[in-house]
Write an enzyme that holds these catalytic residues in place. Structure first.
Site, short mmCIF file in Angstrom:
data_model
loop_
_atom_site.label_atom_id
_atom_site.label_comp_id
_atom_site.label_asym_id
_atom_site.label_seq_id
_atom_site.Cartn_x
_atom_site.Cartn_y
_atom_site.Cartn_z
N GLU A 42 0.87 -1.19 0.00
CA GLU A 42 0.00 0.00 0.00
C GLU A 42 0.89 1.23 0.00
O GLU A 42 1.94 1.24 0.66
CB GLU A 42 -0.89 -0.01 1.26
CG GLU A 42 -1.74 1.25 1.37
CD GLU A 42 -2.86 1.15 2.40
OE1 GLU A 42 -2.79 0.26 3.27
OE2 GLU A 42 -3.80 1.96 2.32
N CYS A 252 -6.67 0.79 3.04
CA CYS A 252 -7.63 1.90 2.99
C CYS A 252 -7.46 2.74 1.73
O CYS A 252 -8.42 3.37 1.27
CB CYS A 252 -7.47 2.77 4.22
SG CYS A 252 -8.02 1.94 5.71
N ASN A 379 -12.46 -3.46 1.41
CA ASN A 379 -11.33 -3.53 2.34
C ASN A 379 -11.83 -3.20 3.74
O ASN A 379 -12.17 -2.06 4.01
CB ASN A 379 -10.26 -2.51 1.94
CG ASN A 379 -9.17 -2.43 2.99
OD1 ASN A 379 -8.45 -3.39 3.20
ND2 ASN A 379 -9.06 -1.30 3.67
N GLU A 380 -11.91 -4.19 4.56
CA GLU A 380 -12.34 -4.06 5.97
C GLU A 380 -13.45 -3.02 6.15
O GLU A 380 -13.42 -2.22 7.08
CB GLU A 380 -11.15 -3.81 6.90
CG GLU A 380 -10.34 -2.56 6.65
CD GLU A 380 -9.31 -2.27 7.76
OE1 GLU A 380 -8.52 -3.14 8.09
OE2 GLU A 380 -9.32 -1.12 8.25
O1 AHR Z 1 -2.13 -1.71 6.81
C1 AHR Z 1 -2.47 -0.42 7.18
C2 AHR Z 1 -3.96 -0.20 7.20
O2 AHR Z 1 -4.55 -1.02 8.15
C3 AHR Z 1 -4.70 -0.54 5.94
O3 AHR Z 1 -4.70 0.45 5.01
C4 AHR Z 1 -6.10 -0.77 6.42
O4 AHR Z 1 -6.79 -1.66 5.61
C5 AHR Z 1 -5.91 -1.24 7.83
O5 AHR Z 1 -6.69 -0.54 8.71
#
Ligand code: AHR
Length: 647
Positions: A42, A252, A379-380
């Protein structure tokens, strides 16, 4: 139980001794995922821009804006603008003016550029200096590719310099030919000596008006020598991890900071001057010079399956810092267009060159398909009714159109709780291939939960442990992760993929800790946690066994695993000692019918609090020995160690 004379292995030494082992453990085996250990990438902690992306200049296209807030804790850093990382240069007696313009840019996606007017030439005109990401690191004996887009009526020369303070490290002249359309000019620079404080100067000695954009400097030696390539030492370090898959672009960042910040893959491919830059949810800018094409290319280069994760029609629930309440939704009547983009993504990867998007892939330098197999949706996210509606729609349509793609759902940011439960219910209802679980936990939590997946149902969706880590970069953290990984392998029939997160962090720009690999502009510092991920990714199998490794009481030993690899007919035994005492493990290889009894024994150990740092980048002790072993033998595990026996 019975006694038998077997070999005992002590830190790589084989001793003859009498030990007890049991025949009461059950010998069984099952197939496991061949792609269990992967990487999570990321653009967080300057992982891409200022990190893996080879570009050495910051704000090369003058797109930084005051709403990009780099460091929330340091308000003096707020207020970025088109001139961030740039300085206006003027020689003695010259008069120049500089302004930020937007009329007729190179491309509508790249609206800002600089207009420099040299009114009086003075000694050597005027120009611009870029300071890179806290100074540019250049090496003697290496060459650097400079490029710039210019529009001017003026004919003359352009001087390009690499400087360190007031010293010129390299200088080139480029002739410019009075072209009133945007034209790209290039040259190569080779510094007199290495520097970590270099700057780049672009100087216009003659009177005239110059429009300037996309000022860029890359090392010639990028990873695999690719144009618009990756920083080699960092890419090499990721390659050496041998991840079996790589997830991108987040995290995120994938679902973004509000609707207009969702990561749309189409904005990130093609000529770099035509890509849409954006702030990211981590409060800095992404040039998207590493875009979807580069992610796929990198996955191919390192032999990892690509795992893009796309927004499920909603933005991150933490959008606009609204602490879990900020989920924004794509209006229902725009969902078809959004889903069409996903079809197009799959065509970009897998379509032949007669398809619209397959042809674009070929135009971007990759005629053969990328062979995409996996796609993460969401994503979560908070599992709201709006999320569920969009998720179902996306899954249904993708399944109809692209049934060959393995779809992965999501289950919130924690290992349990409301979103976790709801995410799993939704995943079962939609029967997706796997569910993405996320948890960042105390190291002890991992030890307390070694058996988490033993009782997971073996029907329905599988588990993708998409983001996990224990909170810390000490050897104790890494050991707990190693113990947990043994049990992920033991459950590798249901846990099909796992990626430690996050992968990269620039030591001077950290938004999230711990991370797997730290770096600064000069060097790369893999953590002790990296060592564990690497060991498990490289010593992998496709079948896991029980009944092979037992403890002193003859029970199946926790924090151990035995996998075999049918392709290469290899056996890998992993044993973790998280205690300060030596531990004995008894090994019975007979059920595996090893063809070759020559074992390579790798032992990694360290102080409980050992940590790799720039001052002490190798804090662990490693030994590799090779010995002949018998069908049954015992092994003494040193305190705080991981032992891997390979046959
Ligand atoms: O890995 C860092 C962050 O942790 C990611 O962007 C998110 O998906 C999670 O909250």
């Amino acid at each position: 139980m019975r006694n038998k004379k077997v070999s005992a292995l002590l830190c790589g030494l084989i001793l003859s001794t009498n030990i007890a082992y049991t025949q009461s453990v059950t010998i069984a085996s099952k197939e496991i995922s061949p792609i269990l250990v992967g990487a999570f990438f990321e653009d967080l902690n300057y992982a891409a821009d200022g990190g893996l992306y080879g570009e050495l200049l910051q704000n090369r296209s003058f797109e930084y804006t005051p709403s990009d807030i780099y460091d929330l804790r340091n308000t003096s850093n707020n207020g970025w603008n088109s001139f961030t990382a740039w300085h206006f240069l003027r020689s003695i007696n010259s008069i120049g003016r500089v302004s930020v313009e937007t009329v007729s840019p190179i491309h509508p996606n790249n609206p800002h550029y600089i207009r420099l007017r040299v009114l009086t030439e003075g000694e050597s005109g005027a120009g611009l200096r870029n300071t890179g990401y806290d100074g540019i690191c250049v090496n003697e004996n290496e060459t650097y590719k400079f490029s710039v887009f210019i529009r001017t009526e003026q004919c003359g020369v352009l001087k390009i310099r690499l400087t360190e303070h007031s010293q010129i490290l390299s200088e080139q002249e480029i002739e410019i030919d009075g072209n009133t359309t945007w034209t790209k000019y290039e040259c190569q620079l080779q510094p007199l000596h290495s520097s970590s404080e270099a700057n780049v100067e672009v100087l216009f000695p003659q009177k005239g008006t110059y429009d300037i954009d996309m000022v860029s400097l890359f090392p010639t030696k990028t990873y695999k020598g690719r144009a618009n390539g990756l920083r080699k030492d960092l890419a090499d370090c990721i390659e050496a991890l041998h991840p079996q898959f790589m997830r991108f672009p987040g995290g995120c960042l994938a679902h973004g900071d509000g609707l207009d910040n969702i990561y749309h893959w189409k904005e990130t491919i093609g000529p770099i001057e035509q890509r849409l830059e954006q702030p990211n949810i981590w409060r800095y800018r992404q040039s998207r010079g590493i875009g979807y094409h580069e992610y796929f290319q990198f996955c191919e280069d390192i032999g990892a399956e690509a795992l893009p994760v796309v927004a499920a029609g909603v933005s991150c629930q933490n959008s606009a810092r609204r602490g879990g309440d900020g989920q924004e939704i794509i209006p229902t009547d725009e969902m078809d267009t959004y889903i069409q983009d996903l079809f197009d993504l799959i065509e970009y990867c897998n379509g032949d060159t007669s398809s619209v998007w397959g042809r674009k892939r070929a135009e971007n330098g990759h005629p053969t398909p990328f062979d995409l197999k996996y796609l993460g949706i969401g994503n979560e996210d908070r599992i709201t009714p709006e999320f569920s509606e969009r998720f179902k729609l996306i899954v249904t349509k993708l399944r109809e159109r692209c049934p060959e793609i393995y779809l992965i759902g999501t289950s919130g940011p924690f290992h349990s709780g409301e979103d976790f439960e709801k995410g799993w219910v939704l995943a079962r209802e939609t029967n997706v291939w796997a569910v993405d679980e996320h948890y960042y936990v105390r190291p002890e939590w991992l030890l307390e939960n070694l058996h988490r997946y033993d009782d997971y149902p073996r029907t329905g969706p599988k588990v993708y442990l998409g983001e996990w880590a224990s909170k810390g970069n000490t050897w104790w953290n890494a050991l707990c992760e190693a113990a947990y990984l043994c049990h992920l392998e033991r459950n590798g029939d249901i846990v099909v993929m796992a990626s430690y997160a996050p992968l990269l962090a620039h030591l001077q720009h950290i938004q999230w800790k711990p991370d797997l690999i730290y770096f600064d502009k000069q060097a790369v510092y893999p953590t002790v946690n990296y060592e564990i991920q690497r060991l498990f990714a490289t010593n992998k199998g496709n079948r896991v066994w029980t009944g092979i490794i037992s403890d002193e009481e003859g029970r199946e030993a926790d924090a151990t695993s035995c996998v075999t690899d049918s392709d290469n007919q290899r056996i890998f035994i992993k044993m973790v000692n998280t205690t300060e005492q030596e531990q004995i493990r008894n090994i019975n290889l007979a059920p595996l019918h090893p063809r070759n009894k020559k074992a390579v024994i790798e032992v990694v150990s360290g102080e409980r609090n050992a940590q790799n740092t720039p001052q002490n980048p190798q804090s662990l002790q490693k030994t590799i020995t090779s010995k002949k072993v018998r069908n049954t033998f015992s092994c003494t595990l040193p305190p705080y160690s991981v032992t891997i026996i390979k046959l």
